[in-house]
Design a protein around this motif. Structure first.
Motif, PDB file in Angstrom:
ATOM      1  N   ALA A  34      -0.233   2.940   0.199  1.00 38.25           N
ATOM      2  CA  ALA A  34      -1.566   3.554  -0.304  1.00 38.25           C
ATOM      3  C   ALA A  34      -2.311   2.346  -0.610  1.00 38.25           C
ATOM      4  O   ALA A  34      -3.759   2.361  -0.320  1.00 38.25           O
ATOM      5  CB  ALA A  34      -1.464   4.541  -1.130  1.00 38.25           C
ATOM      6  N   VAL A  35      -1.882   1.429  -1.141  1.00 35.52           N
ATOM      7  CA  VAL A  35      -2.817   0.237  -1.893  1.00 35.52           C
ATOM      8  C   VAL A  35      -2.962  -0.741  -0.536  1.00 35.52           C
ATOM      9  O   VAL A  35      -4.162  -1.385  -0.459  1.00 35.52           O
ATOM     10  CB  VAL A  35      -2.022  -0.520  -2.853  1.00 35.52           C
ATOM     11  N   GLN A  36      -2.052  -0.588   0.393  1.00 37.19           N
ATOM     12  CA  GLN A  36      -2.480  -1.346   1.671  1.00 37.19           C
ATOM     13  C   GLN A  36      -3.484  -1.003   2.454  1.00 37.19           C
ATOM     14  O   GLN A  36      -4.394  -1.542   3.008  1.00 37.19           O
ATOM     15  CB  GLN A  36      -1.064  -1.334   2.499  1.00 37.19           C
ATOM     16  N   LEU A  37      -3.749   0.385   2.503  1.00 37.35           N
ATOM     17  CA  LEU A  37      -4.872   1.276   3.140  1.00 37.35           C
ATOM     18  C   LEU A  37      -6.061   1.084   2.231  1.00 37.35           C
ATOM     19  O   LEU A  37      -7.073   0.688   2.979  1.00 37.35           O
ATOM     20  CB  LEU A  37      -4.667   2.635   3.253  1.00 37.35           C
ATOM     21  N   LEU A  38      -6.052   1.158   0.876  1.00 36.02           N
ATOM     22  CA  LEU A  38      -7.263   0.631   0.077  1.00 36.02           C
ATOM     23  C   LEU A  38      -8.068  -0.607   0.269  1.00 36.02           C
ATOM     24  O   LEU A  38      -9.117  -0.749   0.280  1.00 36.02           O
ATOM     25  CB  LEU A  38      -6.902   1.122  -1.166  1.00 36.02           C
ATOM     26  N   LEU A  39      -7.136  -1.657   0.351  1.00 35.58           N
ATOM     27  CA  LEU A  39      -7.485  -2.898   0.509  1.00 35.58           C
ATOM     28  C   LEU A  39      -7.669  -3.387   2.205  1.00 35.58           C
ATOM     29  O   LEU A  39      -8.456  -4.313   2.296  1.00 35.58           O
ATOM     30  CB  LEU A  39      -6.395  -4.010   0.141  1.00 35.58           C
ATOM     31  N   GLY A  40      -7.441  -2.300   2.903  1.00 35.53           N
ATOM     32  CA  GLY A  40      -7.672  -2.644   4.440  1.00 35.53           C
ATOM     33  C   GLY A  40      -6.908  -3.637   5.162  1.00 35.53           C
ATOM     34  O   GLY A  40      -7.294  -4.562   5.969  1.00 35.53           O
ATOM     35  N   HIS A  41      -5.649  -4.016   4.354  1.00 29.44           N
ATOM     36  CA  HIS A  41      -4.750  -5.074   4.930  1.00 29.44           C
ATOM     37  C   HIS A  41      -4.029  -4.589   6.138  1.00 29.44           C
ATOM     38  O   HIS A  41      -3.683  -3.461   6.318  1.00 29.44           O
ATOM     39  CB  HIS A  41      -3.721  -5.484   3.907  1.00 29.44           C
ATOM     40  N   THR A  42      -3.975  -5.380   6.941  1.00 28.56           N
ATOM     41  CA  THR A  42      -3.261  -5.131   8.301  1.00 28.56           C
ATOM     42  C   THR A  42      -1.855  -5.482   8.080  1.00 28.56           C
ATOM     43  O   THR A  42      -0.789  -4.966   8.860  1.00 28.56           O
ATOM     44  CB  THR A  42      -3.713  -5.975   9.640  1.00 28.56           C
ATOM     45  N   LYS A  43      -1.317  -6.597   7.303  1.00 27.69           N
ATOM     46  CA  LYS A  43      -0.006  -6.526   7.005  1.00 27.69           C
ATOM     47  C   LYS A  43       0.410  -6.226   5.675  1.00 27.69           C
ATOM     48  O   LYS A  43      -0.391  -6.549   4.534  1.00 27.69           O
ATOM     49  CB  LYS A  43       0.310  -8.165   7.150  1.00 27.69           C
ATOM     50  N   LEU A  44       1.650  -5.784   5.407  1.00 33.16           N
ATOM     51  CA  LEU A  44       1.971  -5.279   3.982  1.00 33.16           C
ATOM     52  C   LEU A  44       2.287  -6.559   3.147  1.00 33.16           C
ATOM     53  O   LEU A  44       2.248  -6.437   1.847  1.00 33.16           O
ATOM     54  CB  LEU A  44       3.117  -4.415   4.343  1.00 33.16           C
ATOM     55  N   GLU A  45       2.644  -7.566   3.720  1.00 31.79           N
ATOM     56  CA  GLU A  45       2.718  -8.961   2.914  1.00 31.79           C
ATOM     57  C   GLU A  45       1.586  -9.357   2.127  1.00 31.79           C
ATOM     58  O   GLU A  45       1.659  -9.721   1.263  1.00 31.79           O
ATOM     59  CB  GLU A  45       3.250 -10.007   3.928  1.00 31.79           C
ATOM     60  N   SER A  46       0.541  -9.019   2.871  1.00 31.88           N
ATOM     61  CA  SER A  46      -0.772  -9.426   2.116  1.00 31.88           C
ATOM     62  C   SER A  46      -1.141  -8.665   0.842  1.00 31.88           C
ATOM     63  O   SER A  46      -1.573  -9.053   0.050  1.00 31.88           O
ATOM     64  CB  SER A  46      -1.768  -9.201   3.179  1.00 31.88           C
ATOM     65  N   THR A  47      -0.487  -7.300   1.043  1.00 35.04           N
ATOM     66  CA  THR A  47      -0.878  -6.455  -0.051  1.00 35.04           C
ATOM     67  C   THR A  47       0.096  -6.735  -1.206  1.00 35.04           C
ATOM     68  O   THR A  47       0.008  -6.699  -2.579  1.00 35.04           O
ATOM     69  CB  THR A  47      -0.376  -4.879   0.269  1.00 35.04           C
ATOM     70  N   VAL A  48       1.339  -7.310  -0.942  1.00 36.18           N
ATOM     71  CA  VAL A  48       2.400  -7.767  -1.699  1.00 36.18           C
ATOM     72  C   VAL A  48       1.832  -8.936  -2.403  1.00 36.18           C
ATOM     73  O   VAL A  48       2.095  -8.784  -4.027  1.00 36.18           O
ATOM     74  CB  VAL A  48       3.706  -8.167  -1.191  1.00 36.18           C
TER      75      VAL A  48
END
Length: 207
Positions: free
Chosen positions: A174-188
């Motif tokens: 969910a946080v990945q979508l909210l930030l608009g990240h294409t990669k999960l690693e960026s969210t991490v």
């Protein structure tokens, strides 16, 4: 025949520099900054601060918001969608009641029209607030809050709500979508002190 040099692209301010991860703001600091801006009658800064927290946008996208991006038919919208400059992908965000009130007050205060940039520049060479000026504004907020300026920056504003949402939900996707990240690693990387927990969840949900 004279060969003209091509125009030089504007380089990111942090190109070639080692920049540490910026910490998110805690709730008590968020409210302390809001109160200080309210007492100082900083109408623009209060709207900018609240919208930066809510939108979770990168500085380059935040400063280019237009009035039409956050309003519908002259009324403040509860949700907005913006095309990200870095990825070219759209991202949505909720606009809370507190933010809607402060942004609406700013729009009225400077009589902005629907097509205007939400945060016009005060210098002649830019139609909207420059990212460097936004960075200086964030630094001033941090200084006034008594925080170490080296630990906070514009990415602090982007990371703050994402970190709060993750702590409440533990929902990395969910946080990945909210930030608009294409990669999960960026969210991490954006989760700061939650990184170990996030990595574990990422491994469990990898497909």
């Amino acid at each position: 025949m004279e060969i003209l040099n091509p125009p030089q692209a504007h380089e990111p301010w942090n190109k070639g520099k080692l920049v540490g991860q910026k910490a998110p703001l805690k709730l008590k600091v968020i409210w302390a900054i809001r109160v200080r801006l309210q007492l100082g009658h900083k109408i623009r800064d209060l709207a900018l601060f609240n919208l930066a927290i809510d939108s979770k946008l990168r500085a380059c996208d935040l400063v280019k918001l237009r009035v039409s991006d956050v309003t519908h038919g002259g009324q403040m919208a509860c949700r907005a969608m913006v095309l990200q400059q870095k990825t070219g992908r759209p991202v949505q965000f909720e606009i809370t009641q507190v933010t809607r009130e402060t942004v609406h007050a700013w729009i009225k205060y400077v009589s902005l029209s629907s097509s205007d940039y939400l945060f016009p520049s005060r210098v002649a060479d830019s139609p909207h607030l420059p990212t460097r000026q936004y960075a200086r504004i964030v630094r001033r907020w941090v200084e006034d809050a008594g925080l170490e300026t080296g630990s906070y920056g514009t990415h602090t504003m982007r990371r703050t709500k994402a970190s709060l949402i993750y702590r409440r939900t533990r929902n990395l996707r969910a946080v990945q979508l909210l930030l608009g990240h294409t990669k999960l690693e960026s969210t991490v990387r954006y989760l700061g002190s939650e990184v170990d927990d996030a990595l574990e969840i990422a491994r469990q949900t990898d497909v």
